[in-house]
Design a protein around this motif. Structure first.
Motif, PDB file in Angstrom:
ATOM      1  N   PRO A  54      11.716   7.023 -12.538  1.00 37.10           N
ATOM      2  CA  PRO A  54      11.337   7.792 -11.126  1.00 37.10           C
ATOM      3  C   PRO A  54       9.605   8.202 -11.073  1.00 37.10           C
ATOM      4  O   PRO A  54       9.438   8.156 -12.132  1.00 37.10           O
ATOM      5  CB  PRO A  54      11.464   9.550 -10.676  1.00 37.10           C
ATOM      6  CG  PRO A  54      12.343   9.986 -12.288  1.00 37.10           C
ATOM      7  CD  PRO A  54      12.139   8.625 -13.266  1.00 37.10           C
ATOM      8  N   GLN A  55       9.178   8.229  -9.323  1.00 37.00           N
ATOM      9  CA  GLN A  55       7.853   8.455  -9.849  1.00 37.00           C
ATOM     10  C   GLN A  55       7.247   9.456 -10.083  1.00 37.00           C
ATOM     11  O   GLN A  55       6.064   9.442 -10.956  1.00 37.00           O
ATOM     12  CB  GLN A  55       7.168   7.820  -8.029  1.00 37.00           C
ATOM     13  CG  GLN A  55       5.839   8.087  -7.989  1.00 37.00           C
ATOM     14  CD  GLN A  55       5.491   6.810  -6.251  1.00 37.00           C
ATOM     15  OE1 GLN A  55       6.406   7.330  -5.866  1.00 37.00           O
ATOM     16  NE2 GLN A  55       4.470   6.841  -5.996  1.00 37.00           N
ATOM     17  N   ASN A  56       7.655  10.200 -10.028  1.00 41.04           N
ATOM     18  CA  ASN A  56       7.290  11.947 -10.780  1.00 41.04           C
ATOM     19  C   ASN A  56       8.408  12.239 -11.956  1.00 41.04           C
ATOM     20  O   ASN A  56       8.903  13.048 -11.868  1.00 41.04           O
ATOM     21  CB  ASN A  56       7.722  12.799  -9.532  1.00 41.04           C
ATOM     22  CG  ASN A  56       8.820  13.502  -8.583  1.00 41.04           C
ATOM     23  OD1 ASN A  56       9.994  12.304  -8.733  1.00 41.04           O
ATOM     24  ND2 ASN A  56       9.463  13.793  -8.213  1.00 41.04           N
ATOM     25  N   PRO A  78       0.964  -1.575   0.058  1.00 40.54           N
ATOM     26  CA  PRO A  78       0.101  -0.121   0.279  1.00 40.54           C
ATOM     27  C   PRO A  78       0.864   0.796   0.320  1.00 40.54           C
ATOM     28  O   PRO A  78       1.998   1.041   0.234  1.00 40.54           O
ATOM     29  CB  PRO A  78      -0.696  -0.229   1.002  1.00 40.54           C
ATOM     30  CG  PRO A  78       0.167  -1.162   1.707  1.00 40.54           C
ATOM     31  CD  PRO A  78       0.863  -1.899   1.533  1.00 40.54           C
ATOM     32  N   SER A  79      -0.330   2.084  -0.530  1.00 38.76           N
ATOM     33  CA  SER A  79       0.554   3.459   0.048  1.00 38.76           C
ATOM     34  C   SER A  79       1.732   4.180   0.825  1.00 38.76           C
ATOM     35  O   SER A  79       0.512   3.737   2.275  1.00 38.76           O
ATOM     36  CB  SER A  79       0.261   4.968  -0.118  1.00 38.76           C
ATOM     37  OG  SER A  79       0.434   6.341  -0.471  1.00 38.76           O
ATOM     38  N   GLY A  80       3.019   4.628   1.213  1.00 40.54           N
ATOM     39  CA  GLY A  80       3.333   4.584   2.399  1.00 40.54           C
ATOM     40  C   GLY A  80       3.720   3.503   2.968  1.00 40.54           C
ATOM     41  O   GLY A  80       4.861   3.359   4.409  1.00 40.54           O
ATOM     42  N   ALA A  81       4.110   2.220   2.218  1.00 38.48           N
ATOM     43  CA  ALA A  81       4.446   0.979   3.176  1.00 38.48           C
ATOM     44  C   ALA A  81       6.086   1.097   2.616  1.00 38.48           C
ATOM     45  O   ALA A  81       6.916   0.579   3.569  1.00 38.48           O
ATOM     46  CB  ALA A  81       4.123  -0.156   2.134  1.00 38.48           C
ATOM     47  N   GLY A  82       6.665   1.950   2.361  1.00 41.71           N
ATOM     48  CA  GLY A  82       8.277   2.364   1.679  1.00 41.71           C
ATOM     49  C   GLY A  82       9.048   1.786   0.825  1.00 41.71           C
ATOM     50  O   GLY A  82       9.920   1.544   0.305  1.00 41.71           O
ATOM     51  N   LYS A  83       7.579   1.433  -0.455  1.00 45.30           N
ATOM     52  CA  LYS A  83       8.176   0.965  -1.773  1.00 45.30           C
ATOM     53  C   LYS A  83       9.389   2.316  -2.325  1.00 45.30           C
ATOM     54  O   LYS A  83      10.755   1.561  -3.169  1.00 45.30           O
ATOM     55  CB  LYS A  83       7.817   0.705  -2.676  1.00 45.30           C
ATOM     56  CG  LYS A  83       6.692   0.175  -2.087  1.00 45.30           C
ATOM     57  CD  LYS A  83       4.982   0.004  -2.785  1.00 45.30           C
ATOM     58  CE  LYS A  83       4.272   0.993  -3.234  1.00 45.30           C
ATOM     59  NZ  LYS A  83       3.616   1.318  -2.589  1.00 45.30           N
ATOM     60  N   THR A  84       8.919   3.252  -2.509  1.00 41.05           N
ATOM     61  CA  THR A  84       9.834   4.653  -3.273  1.00 41.05           C
ATOM     62  C   THR A  84      11.257   4.318  -2.230  1.00 41.05           C
ATOM     63  O   THR A  84      12.564   4.457  -3.056  1.00 41.05           O
ATOM     64  CB  THR A  84       9.266   5.678  -3.269  1.00 41.05           C
ATOM     65  OG1 THR A  84       7.927   5.305  -3.277  1.00 41.05           O
ATOM     66  CG2 THR A  84      10.486   7.013  -3.583  1.00 41.05           C
ATOM     67  N   THR A  85      11.577   4.253  -0.713  1.00 41.79           N
ATOM     68  CA  THR A  85      12.631   4.504   0.036  1.00 41.79           C
ATOM     69  C   THR A  85      13.205   2.845  -0.682  1.00 41.79           C
ATOM     70  O   THR A  85      14.470   3.399  -0.473  1.00 41.79           O
ATOM     71  CB  THR A  85      11.411   4.365   1.402  1.00 41.79           C
ATOM     72  OG1 THR A  85      11.148   5.263   1.661  1.00 41.79           O
ATOM     73  CG2 THR A  85      13.242   4.477   2.397  1.00 41.79           C
ATOM     74  N   LEU A  86      13.275   2.024  -0.645  1.00 41.16           N
ATOM     75  CA  LEU A  86      13.357   0.756  -0.917  1.00 41.16           C
ATOM     76  C   LEU A  86      14.082   0.956  -2.542  1.00 41.16           C
ATOM     77  O   LEU A  86      15.680   0.759  -2.541  1.00 41.16           O
ATOM     78  CB  LEU A  86      12.764  -0.779  -1.171  1.00 41.16           C
ATOM     79  CG  LEU A  86      13.386  -1.842  -0.524  1.00 41.16           C
ATOM     80  CD1 LEU A  86      12.741  -2.532  -0.189  1.00 41.16           C
ATOM     81  CD2 LEU A  86      13.619  -1.889  -2.162  1.00 41.16           C
TER      82      LEU A  86
HETATM   83  N1  LIG Z   1      12.608  12.543   2.584  1.00 41.32           N
HETATM   84  C1  LIG Z   1      11.164  11.731   3.568  1.00 41.32           C
HETATM   85  N2  LIG Z   1      11.198  12.659   4.606  1.00 41.32           N
HETATM   86  C2  LIG Z   1      10.343  12.198   5.722  1.00 41.32           C
HETATM   87  N3  LIG Z   1       9.623  10.525   5.720  1.00 41.32           N
HETATM   88  C3  LIG Z   1       9.887  10.460   4.712  1.00 41.32           C
HETATM   89  C4  LIG Z   1      10.611  10.406   3.169  1.00 41.32           C
HETATM   90  N4  LIG Z   1      10.809   9.600   2.608  1.00 41.32           N
HETATM   91  C5  LIG Z   1       9.807   8.377   2.589  1.00 41.32           C
HETATM   92  N5  LIG Z   1       8.738   8.770   3.953  1.00 41.32           N
HETATM   93  C6  LIG Z   1       8.359   8.782   4.499  1.00 41.32           C
HETATM   94  O1  LIG Z   1       8.258   6.428   4.930  1.00 41.32           O
HETATM   95  C7  LIG Z   1       7.202   6.080   4.646  1.00 41.32           C
HETATM   96  C8  LIG Z   1       7.371   5.487   3.208  1.00 41.32           C
HETATM   97  O2  LIG Z   1       7.644   6.563   2.121  1.00 41.32           O
HETATM   98  P1  LIG Z   1       7.571   6.111   0.574  1.00 41.32           P
HETATM   99  O3  LIG Z   1       7.806   7.333  -0.311  1.00 41.32           O
HETATM  100  O4  LIG Z   1       8.813   5.006   0.485  1.00 41.32           O
HETATM  101  O5  LIG Z   1       5.976   5.116   0.134  1.00 41.32           O
HETATM  102  P2  LIG Z   1       5.314   4.269  -0.734  1.00 41.32           P
HETATM  103  O6  LIG Z   1       5.532   2.974  -0.328  1.00 41.32           O
HETATM  104  O7  LIG Z   1       7.148   4.045  -1.915  1.00 41.32           O
HETATM  105  O8  LIG Z   1       4.056   5.169  -1.549  1.00 41.32           O
HETATM  106  P3  LIG Z   1       3.649   5.751  -2.440  1.00 41.32           P
HETATM  107  O9  LIG Z   1       3.132   3.982  -3.085  1.00 41.32           O
HETATM  108  O10 LIG Z   1       2.314   6.271  -2.153  1.00 41.32           O
HETATM  109  O11 LIG Z   1       4.203   6.083  -3.619  1.00 41.32           O
HETATM  110  C9  LIG Z   1       6.407   7.379   4.147  1.00 41.32           C
HETATM  111  O12 LIG Z   1       5.068   6.899   5.272  1.00 41.32           O
HETATM  112  C10 LIG Z   1       6.544   8.643   4.479  1.00 41.32           C
HETATM  113  O13 LIG Z   1       5.953   9.457   4.818  1.00 41.32           O
END
Ligand SMILES: Nc1ncnc2c1ncn2[C@@H]1O[C@H](COP(=O)(O)OP(=O)(O)OP(=O)(O)O)[C@@H](O)[C@H]1O
Ligand SMILES: [Mg+2]
Lengths: 294, 222
Positions: free
Chosen positions: B84-86, B35-43
């Motif tokens: 990238p996502q954006n 789900p959104s916010g799971a950490g995919k982008t961060t990974l």
């Molecule tokens: N630069 C940042 N500063 C603070 N919090 C962050 C930052 N980047 C990510 N987060 C937090 O880390 C968590 C994971 O974010 P991430 O963007 O990895 O989610 P995601 O799985 O890619 O979501 P989506 O599907 O909406 O893209 C979120 O709670 C987000 O708020």
């Protein structure tokens, strides 16, 4: 192809924020011109001092009642002295004639038989540095009453010149810092304009150096153009001041010769200084780009 | 190819990645879902060296990303295509200029670069728009340009973050087909999405994330 890209990027940056670039160039030009004014004054004063010193004359006055023998003895010693280039004797009669010519009416009371004026020797001295020493030596000759020379005045001029040098250094440093700050700000603005592109360049594996080059080149160009512009400013104001001075001061023939603008190497140095300043300060502002993760 | 050992990443005490361990081998095609916010982008960002993990080790092509000198990072990135996502396209520049940029950065010769850009644009089906500014393209077209930019350098790994995020189903299917082709040519693909439809279509492995944890690792049967 990389080179072309970098050239295009640089020109494009400059075009996009040309207002800031123009302001940067103009401020750099003024700062460098201020410094240039000091440098110009310093160089000209020094030049003037040299011109005056090369025409230095020492006059030795004998005691008024010196005998013929003393006169010829002193004359011999002076002629043999290595510091002396040329000696001219002014006899008592000659002195009186000169005196009369200068002060026609007041000199009437001086009568031929009662001439109080001493014999004197007018000398050209070889090098300005040895004048003081030479004067001291001549003062100790027997029969010599008084030695006159322009060294004291020249020493004062030398002090003024050295003050100017110090002033140029201090002002130069302050203005260099100010110019660097201005150029840095301009480069910061261009980094800001390009932030989107920079982010993308990082994404596709561009090195920090590759990203920084257009900004460093921009800074260097800004500095160099500013330096060139300051030269134009200086040259124009120098010529107008010179022509005014020549009109106002007509009694000194050497003036025109003494007033000089920067020689070509110094002019180039000023442009180079602007360029180095620009390059250095933009390097400072892009330092944060190089070797940084994000 | 990619290995995570107990990797954690915190943002203000909130764990975007929490003790994540997995490995992806060469030639795999992996879906990162959650789900959104799971950490995919961060990974994806820690793999690409855009974020430094607070804990744990990451090896990408046998290089320890966290310990890699910032000077060497660009060279590693040149072997990875990132979508990238954006989007992150230069909106004022043409499609062609956007796609050739990575080749310029790598110093590829002009004739070779032209040839590769033409081939790539054709592969993603956007060659007829190459002289148009990227900013005026539709979302689907921009997505294709992004993918073209990521694969034009022939990377060994492609990381794609939600490449079907704002596309309708038909376009999404086309993009997915595109990734199949990229994978079929031997590229390792890691694709993040929360779109069930995409997951159903992609063959291969699915890493399921939730709140910073990898909660399951399944091989999809087709
Ligand atoms: N630069 C940042 N500063 C603070 N919090 C962050 C930052 N980047 C990510 N987060 C937090 O880390 C968590 C994971 O974010 P991430 O963007 O990895 O989610 P995601 O799985 O890619 O979501 P989506 O599907 O909406 O893209 C979120 O709670 C987000 O708020
Ligand atoms: Mg995301």
């Amino acid at each position: 192809m990389r080179v072309w890209y970098l050239v295009r990027e640089t020109l494009n940056n400059i075009r996009v924020h040309r207002g800031d670039v123009v302001i940067g160039i103009v401020t750099t030009a003024f700062a460098l011109a201020c410094f240039g004014v000091f440098l110009l004054l310093y160089l000209n004063l020094q030049h003037l001092a040299e011109n005056l010193q090369s025409g230095i004359e020492v006059i030795a006055y004998l005691e008024p009642d010196a005998s013929e023998q003393v006169v010829s003895e002193v004359h011999q010693r002076l002629r043999r002295d290595r510091a002396v280039v040329e000696v001219r004797v002014i006899s008592k009669e000659q002195a009186l004639r000169d005196f009369r010519r200068h002060f026609q009416r007041d000199a009437l009371f001086l009568e031929e038989g009662n001439n109080p004026l001493p014999v004197s020797f007018v000398m050209k001295v070889r090098s300005p540095e040895s004048v003081g020493e030479f004067v001291e030596r001549v003062k100790r000759f027997s029969g010599v009453q008084h030695v006159q020379h322009s060294q004291e005045w020249l020493d004062k001029l030398a002090i003024v010149v050295s003050h100017f040098r110090l002033g140029a250094m201090v002002i130069g440093t302050i203005l260099a810092v100010a110019t660097a700050t201005i150029i840095r700000n301009t480069v910061h603005l261009s980094l800001y304009t390009r932030r989107e592109e920079i982010e993308i360049l990082r994404l596709i594996g561009a090195t920090g150096r590759f990203i920084a080059i257009p900004h460093v080149v921009e800074g260097a160009m800004l500095g160099a153009v500013g330096g060139g512009l300051s030269l134009v400013l200086l040259k124009v104001s120098f010529e107008s001041v010179k022509s005014e001075l020549l009109q106002a001061v007509q009694w000194f023939d050497g003036l025109e010769r003494s007033l000089t603008f920067f020689p070509v190497p110094v002019s180039l140095l000023l442009v180079l200084a602007g360029m180095v300043l620009g390059c250095g300060s933009s390097l400072l502002s892009v330092r944060s780009l190089i070797n940084v993760r994000s | 190819m990619i290995r995570f050992f107990h990797v954690s990443k915190f943002f203000d005490r909130c764990a975007a990645l929490h003790d994540v361990t997995f490995r992806i081998d060469e030639g795999e095609c992996v879906i990162l879902s959650g789900p959104s916010g799971a950490g995919k982008t961060t990974l994806l960002r820690v793999i690409f060296g855009m974020e430094v993990p607070d804990d744990g080790q990451i090896l990408v092509q046998n290089r320890n990303i966290a310990r890699l000198h910032a000077r060497d990072l660009p060279y590693l990135r040149r072997t990875i295509g990132f979508v990238p996502q954006n989007f992150q396209l230069l909106s004022q520049k043409t499609v062609y200029e956007n796609v050739i940029l990575p080749l310029i950065v790598q110093g590829v010769k002009r004739s070779e670069a032209r040839r590769r850009v033409a081939a790539t644009l054709q592969a993603v089906g956007i060659d007829h728009k190459q002289a148009i500014r990227a900013g005026v393209l539709s979302a689907g077209e921009q997505q294709r340009v992004c993918i073209a930019r990521a694969i034009v350098t022939r990377p060994v790994i492609v990381l794609a973050d939600e490449p079907t995020g704002n596309l309708d189903e038909e376009l999404a299917d086309e993009i997915i087909a595109l990734f199949h082709t990229i994978h079929a040519q031997g590229t390792t693909v890691l694709l993040a999405t929360h779109n069930q439809r995409v997951m159903a279509q992609m063959r291969g492995r699915v890493l399921q994330m939730r709140a910073g944890d990898v909660v399951s690792d399944k091989r999809m049967v087709t």
